[in-house]
Scaffold this motif. Structure first.
Motif, PDB file in Angstrom:
ATOM      1  N   TYR A 133      -5.512  -2.978   6.349  1.00  0.00           N
ATOM      2  CA  TYR A 133      -5.231  -1.542   6.490  1.00  0.00           C
ATOM      3  C   TYR A 133      -5.514  -0.805   5.181  1.00  0.00           C
ATOM      4  CZ  TYR A 133      -2.575   2.785   6.817  1.00  0.00           C
ATOM      5  OH  TYR A 133      -2.202   4.097   6.786  1.00  0.00           O
ATOM      6  N   LEU A 134      -5.032  -1.373   4.080  1.00  0.00           N
ATOM      7  CA  LEU A 134      -5.261  -0.737   2.786  1.00  0.00           C
ATOM      8  C   LEU A 134      -6.743  -0.715   2.439  1.00  0.00           C
ATOM      9  CD1 LEU A 134      -2.311  -2.196   0.673  1.00  0.00           C
ATOM     10  CD2 LEU A 134      -2.549   0.124   1.563  1.00  0.00           C
ATOM     11  N   TYR A 188     -11.336   6.614   2.319  1.00  0.00           N
ATOM     12  CA  TYR A 188     -11.107   7.649   1.307  1.00  0.00           C
ATOM     13  C   TYR A 188     -12.319   7.807   0.397  1.00  0.00           C
ATOM     14  CZ  TYR A 188      -9.091  10.127  -2.648  1.00  0.00           C
ATOM     15  OH  TYR A 188      -8.841  11.031  -3.641  1.00  0.00           O
ATOM     16  N   THR A 202      -8.356   1.955   4.548  1.00  0.00           N
ATOM     17  CA  THR A 202      -7.933   3.285   4.086  1.00  0.00           C
ATOM     18  C   THR A 202      -8.665   3.679   2.813  1.00  0.00           C
ATOM     19  OG1 THR A 202      -5.737   2.966   5.050  1.00  0.00           O
ATOM     20  CG2 THR A 202      -5.964   4.685   3.373  1.00  0.00           C
ATOM     21  N   TYR A 245      -7.638  14.240   4.204  1.00  0.00           N
ATOM     22  CA  TYR A 245      -7.176  13.099   3.396  1.00  0.00           C
ATOM     23  C   TYR A 245      -6.646  13.601   2.068  1.00  0.00           C
ATOM     24  CZ  TYR A 245      -9.594  10.094   6.722  1.00  0.00           C
ATOM     25  OH  TYR A 245      -9.991   9.453   7.861  1.00  0.00           O
TER      26      TYR A 245
END
Length: 457
Positions: A31-32, A39, A35, A457
């Motif tokens: 997930y990180l 980003y 993400t 974001y």
């Protein structure tokens, strides 16, 4: 075979155990990673907080003051001293000045008359506190205005002391002291410049540009000769200020009949009657006032600003504004339906019963009876059916709206704006609209890089 034991040993395979901690850690890591990757690869939207503000458009000028003035000359020679304070209103037969054959001796140590009263001290304290609280580095001229205010008060107390002593000398009939009265009513001023009798038709470009301007004033206990100009009376509270205009400014202001004025000397504002005139080949603006003349009785020229536009509302950067196309739909095609009170339209699909579709109204034009709907909410070649009717309306006609993208909820939503005025970098837009912005909303700083429903974001 005695004494020999047989052991039956069976080997079991161990069952595999699932480590929940490793799985959870792996999910979090993925997930990180996703993400951070999103980003780094996605376009970032910079937010701007909408705040109330104003845009002020003004032009600065130096104006020439015209007023009804009468110059009074000394009736004989001697040392002059004044009874009246400059800027005060005097009546006919009021004591104005005295003449003596020698300088008068005033007791400058009379503390009883020179001290400020408790009310005057409190007033000065309030003014000083207000000045300190409102001081702006960009308006350093306010320091001089404050200094002039304090000086005027102290000079007034000194003049008051001298006046009391001069009244006493006159009442006692001091030898060689002649007292002269006012010739009529008016506001008294002690500076003269030779422009007291000038009229609008006498003005030249040199006069308006202050070329070679000189003024003189008579001080207490100075010697004057018979016929010297010693003071003037301003007999009417109506006065004019004349400013020199360029051809372009004269054209732009030709239809104006009034204007808001700010005086640089004391930062006071007033509304003046206004007209553009052609005098001796010059374009001039004539500002007419019917009050406040006494504040500028010592002045012949005044620095001022014409406030041509002063608009308040919501202040947003120009970079945030973009345009978006919408379907233009008659508002009587809107209805409420489905299992809620949502606003929507009826989609004509050729059947007897039309299909209800919820929609968001982006703007409602009450004058023309139309609403603006997002084309992305509909398929191509869609027609709407009017409620309780067989009439249909094909979604074809589009119209652009100016607006910004509101990102309060974490995704972009187009909001229509109504521009009131603009500067080089900002717009002032209308506040309080049902379909527009509100104070403290967050919008995309660069509107052209954003689309409807983009995630922030």
């Amino acid at each position: 075979m005695a004494g020999k034991e047989l052991t039956n040993i069976k080997v079991y395979h161990k069952k595999g155990h699932i480590n929940i901690g490793i799985i959870i850690f792996g999910v979090i890591f993925v997930y990180l990673f996703v993400t951070v990757l999103m980003y780094l690869t996605n376009k970032h939207i910079t937010a701007y907080e909408v705040r109330e503000g104003s845009i002020l458009k003004d032009n600065s000028y130096t104006g020439f003051i015209l007023r009804e003035e009468e110059v009074i000359k000394a009736e004989s020679g001697g040392y002059i001293n004044f009874f009246a304070t400059e800027g005060s209103k005097v009546g006919a037969k009021s004591r104005i000045y005295s003449l003596s054959d020698k300088k008068l001796d005033f007791n400058s140590d009379n503390s009883e008359t020179q001290e400020l009263t408790a009310e005057e001290q409190a007033s000065m304290l309030v003014r000083t506190q207000a000045f300190c609280e409102d001081f702006d580095d960009q308006k350093f001229s306010d320091v001089y205005s404050m200094k002039d205010t304090i000086t005027d008060v102290l000079d007034g107390k000194s003049s008051q002391s001298r006046k009391i002593q001069l009244d006493a000398m006159a009442s006692e009939g001091q030898n060689g002291l002649q007292v002269f009265n006012a010739s009529g009513d008016g506001i008294i001023a002690y500076s003269t410049d030779g422009y007291e009798n000038i009229t609008l038709s006498d003005l030249t470009e040199d006069i308006l540009n202050k070329k070679g301007y000189e003024s003189s004033s008579v001080k207490d206990n100075t010697q004057v000769k018979k016929g010297d100009a010693i003071y003037k009376l301003i007999q009417d509270n109506k006065w004019n200020i004349v400013i020199l205009l360029s051809d372009e400014s004269a054209k732009d202001m030709s239809e104006m009949t009034s204007v808001k004025v700010r005086f640089s000397k004391d930062n006071e504002t007033a509304v003046a009657g206004f007209s553009v005139q052609k005098i001796n080949g010059m374009n001039v603006g004539v500002l007419s006032f019917s009050n406040s003349m006494v504040r500028y009785v010592q002045e012949r020229y005044l620095d001022l600003e014409l406030i041509l536009q002063d608009v308040s509302g919501l202040k947003i950067p120009k970079s945030a504004v973009t345009e978006k196309d919408f379907y233009l739909v008659p508002q009587d095609y809107l209805t409420q339906g489905g299992n809620s009170n949502n606003t929507g339209v009826l989609i004509d699909n050729g059947d007897k019963n039309a299909e209800f579709q919820s929609v968001e109204v982006y703007y409602r034009d009450e004058e023309n009876g139309t609403v603006y709907l997002d084309p992305n909410d509909f398929k191509k070649n869609t027609s709407l059916r009017k409620p309780d009717s067989t009439e249909t309306y094909p979604l074809e006609k589009t119209m652009s709206l100016k607006g910004v993208y509101n990102i309060n909820k974490g995704y972009a939503v187009f909001k229509q704006i109504h521009i009131l005025c603009e500067s080089d970098e900002y717009y002032i837009v209308e506040a309080g609209s049902n379909y527009g912005l509100a104070n403290y909303d967050h919008i995309a700083l660069v509107g052209k890089d954003v689309h409807e429903n983009d995630v922030v974001y």
